[in-house]
Scaffold this motif. Sequence first.
Motif, PDB file in Angstrom:
ATOM      1  N   UNK A 312       0.865  -1.182   0.000  1.00 27.66           N
ATOM      2  CA  UNK A 312       0.000   0.000   0.000  1.00 27.66           C
ATOM      3  C   UNK A 312       0.893   1.220   0.000  1.00 27.66           C
ATOM      4  N   UNK A 313       0.497   2.232  -0.772  1.00 24.77           N
ATOM      5  CA  UNK A 313       1.260   3.478  -0.841  1.00 24.77           C
ATOM      6  C   UNK A 313       0.316   4.638  -0.532  1.00 24.77           C
ATOM      7  N   UNK A 314       0.749   5.544   0.359  1.00 23.93           N
ATOM      8  CA  UNK A 314      -0.054   6.706   0.736  1.00 23.93           C
ATOM      9  C   UNK A 314       0.724   7.963   0.392  1.00 23.93           C
ATOM     10  N   UNK A 315       0.082   8.878  -0.337  1.00 22.81           N
ATOM     11  CA  UNK A 315       0.687  10.171  -0.655  1.00 22.81           C
ATOM     12  C   UNK A 315       0.109  11.220   0.295  1.00 22.81           C
ATOM     13  N   UNK A 316       0.988  11.897   1.014  1.00 20.95           N
ATOM     14  CA  UNK A 316       0.564  12.850   2.037  1.00 20.95           C
ATOM     15  C   UNK A 316       0.464  14.256   1.454  1.00 20.95           C
ATOM     16  N   UNK A 317      -0.194  15.140   2.187  1.00 23.07           N
ATOM     17  CA  UNK A 317      -0.467  16.481   1.681  1.00 23.07           C
ATOM     18  C   UNK A 317       0.801  17.287   1.459  1.00 23.07           C
ATOM     19  N   UNK A 318       1.876  16.959   2.186  1.00 27.35           N
ATOM     20  CA  UNK A 318       3.120  17.693   2.021  1.00 27.35           C
ATOM     21  C   UNK A 318       3.970  17.147   0.881  1.00 27.35           C
ATOM     22  N   UNK A 319       3.457  16.162   0.138  1.00 32.92           N
ATOM     23  CA  UNK A 319       4.173  15.599  -0.999  1.00 32.92           C
ATOM     24  C   UNK A 319       4.970  14.358  -0.677  1.00 32.92           C
ATOM     25  N   UNK A 320       5.169  14.043   0.596  1.00 29.81           N
ATOM     26  CA  UNK A 320       5.886  12.834   0.961  1.00 29.81           C
ATOM     27  C   UNK A 320       5.016  11.604   0.703  1.00 29.81           C
ATOM     28  N   UNK A 321       5.667  10.466   0.487  1.00 31.26           N
ATOM     29  CA  UNK A 321       4.975   9.209   0.207  1.00 31.26           C
ATOM     30  C   UNK A 321       5.462   8.163   1.205  1.00 31.26           C
ATOM     31  N   UNK A 322       4.541   7.392   1.752  1.00 27.46           N
ATOM     32  CA  UNK A 322       4.905   6.275   2.625  1.00 27.46           C
ATOM     33  C   UNK A 322       4.488   4.966   1.968  1.00 27.46           C
ATOM     34  N   UNK A 323       5.352   3.961   2.103  1.00 27.47           N
ATOM     35  CA  UNK A 323       5.081   2.631   1.550  1.00 27.47           C
ATOM     36  C   UNK A 323       5.009   1.616   2.684  1.00 27.47           C
ATOM     37  N   UNK A 324       4.116   0.656   2.523  1.00 24.45           N
ATOM     38  CA  UNK A 324       3.896  -0.399   3.497  1.00 24.45           C
ATOM     39  C   UNK A 324       3.929  -1.723   2.735  1.00 24.45           C
ATOM     40  N   UNK A 325       5.012  -2.515   2.969  1.00 21.92           N
ATOM     41  CA  UNK A 325       5.223  -3.699   2.143  1.00 21.92           C
ATOM     42  C   UNK A 325       5.133  -5.020   2.876  1.00 21.92           C
ATOM     43  N   UNK A 326       5.126  -6.126   2.074  1.00 20.27           N
ATOM     44  CA  UNK A 326       5.074  -7.517   2.538  1.00 20.27           C
ATOM     45  C   UNK A 326       3.766  -7.829   3.258  1.00 20.27           C
ATOM     46  N   UNK A 327       2.673  -7.256   2.793  1.00 23.96           N
ATOM     47  CA  UNK A 327       1.387  -7.362   3.478  1.00 23.96           C
ATOM     48  C   UNK A 327       0.698  -8.692   3.177  1.00 23.96           C
ATOM     49  N   UNK A 328      -0.211  -9.069   4.078  1.00 18.34           N
ATOM     50  CA  UNK A 328      -1.015 -10.274   3.861  1.00 18.34           C
ATOM     51  C   UNK A 328      -2.424  -9.946   3.402  1.00 18.34           C
ATOM     52  N   UNK A 329      -2.833  -8.703   3.520  1.00 26.22           N
ATOM     53  CA  UNK A 329      -4.167  -8.301   3.088  1.00 26.22           C
ATOM     54  C   UNK A 329      -4.308  -6.793   3.111  1.00 26.22           C
ATOM     55  N   UNK A 330      -5.368  -6.294   2.465  1.00 23.31           N
ATOM     56  CA  UNK A 330      -5.606  -4.857   2.337  1.00 23.31           C
ATOM     57  C   UNK A 330      -6.862  -4.461   3.104  1.00 23.31           C
ATOM     58  N   UNK A 331      -6.807  -3.292   3.716  1.00 26.81           N
ATOM     59  CA  UNK A 331      -7.953  -2.704   4.407  1.00 26.81           C
ATOM     60  C   UNK A 331      -8.299  -1.336   3.837  1.00 26.81           C
ATOM     61  N   UNK A 332      -7.768  -1.004   2.681  1.00 25.44           N
ATOM     62  CA  UNK A 332      -7.995   0.298   2.045  1.00 25.44           C
ATOM     63  C   UNK A 332      -8.037   0.104   0.540  1.00 25.44           C
ATOM     64  N   UNK A 333      -8.393   1.159  -0.155  1.00 24.60           N
ATOM     65  CA  UNK A 333      -8.465   1.100  -1.622  1.00 24.60           C
ATOM     66  C   UNK A 333      -7.915   2.396  -2.204  1.00 24.60           C
TER      67      UNK A 333
END
Length: 386
Positions: A312-333
């Motif tokens: 999952x990748x989230x783009x924040x309002x300040x332009x930074x991006x966070x990545x969350x890897x090796x997941x077993x399932x998703x709770x967002x879209x």
Amino acid sequence: MRNQASFGRTDKGSVPSSKPARHGIHPALFYAMFTLLLGGNGLLGTAFLLSPDIARLLNGQTEQVVEAYEDRIAQLRVEVDRLQSRSYAQAGDINLQLQELSQQQEVLLEQHQLVRALVDKADELGIEAATLSQPAEPVAPPAATPVATSTGNPDIGDTAAAVTRMMDETQFAMTSIAATAIARTDSIVGELADLGIAVEMPDAEDGVGGPLLPALEGGDTAPMVDDANAVMDALLRYKAARDSIDGAPVHMPISGNFRRSSGFGNRTDPFTGSRAFHAGLDFAAVTGTTVLSAGAGTVTFVGTSSGYGQMVEVTHDDGLVTRYGHLSGFLSHEGQRVHTGTPIAKVGSTGRSTGPHLHFEVRKGDSAINPKAFLDAGTRLRALLS
């Protein structure tokens, strides 16, 4: 009488004692003094704990403190009205003193109304205005038959002193609220600036204008109104700075039982055994542990990525991006708006992974940034706000 001994003489058959008489504190008197001292300390401690003003201050009950302060103002107003209703023979400058006291009382009421609004706003933002809890000395009751003097009536002097003292308290309350708000704002802005995050602050000059008209006599605002406006500006800037923390990726992306299993930077690759660069932090946890968004933003990727497995990748309002890897399932879209702490996925071991863990990255453009600096800043900011 023959059996009665006299002072300074002994019976013939008696043998005087060779031990001198001891002089000191009788044991019963010593224990009585000790008991009295212990009881006094106990009463003093009980009085301290049960003191309403101190208890309110320790408990941080801002609303009760302000209400008690307003009661004191009402009592002073009654005292002023009482003084105005009394007649004084040959009072001299009593009327002038009463007029000045009435003006001071009105200023105090207006000042307190401003402070009450500021205290309520500060309380919403977690800033306690404990300065109003400082107890004021009670106004001395008037004599049965007051006597006017050339220097004025002593009742007026006592009441005027109480009004002045409370005016000083409310002014100090405004100053302390502003000082706390400014200090916290500077700390937040400084922490985020070190991370390359700029905070948008409201400008005091924004949204002003109007037709150019001649100045009016007496149309200037009172100094205390200007002071109150300055305090409110400081609170609004603090609110903007505090709100910016939610959008910054400075919060832990996982909770519960976990441990940090790998850091940011060069390390020995677990698959090849050679040196390789690791672009994030690893948090080992049980499969299915909830993964949280590290800050407010928009989900811009949900799927599988080479090496990351399910990500999952989230783009924040300040332009930074966070990545969350090796997941077993998703709770967002994709396209979902998330806030700090919003559940977005579950820990797993997909992709290039040796066991269940969360791989967490912070990126600016195409470059990875050490997430530890962000999480450490978040810890300091949470301590500041608490």
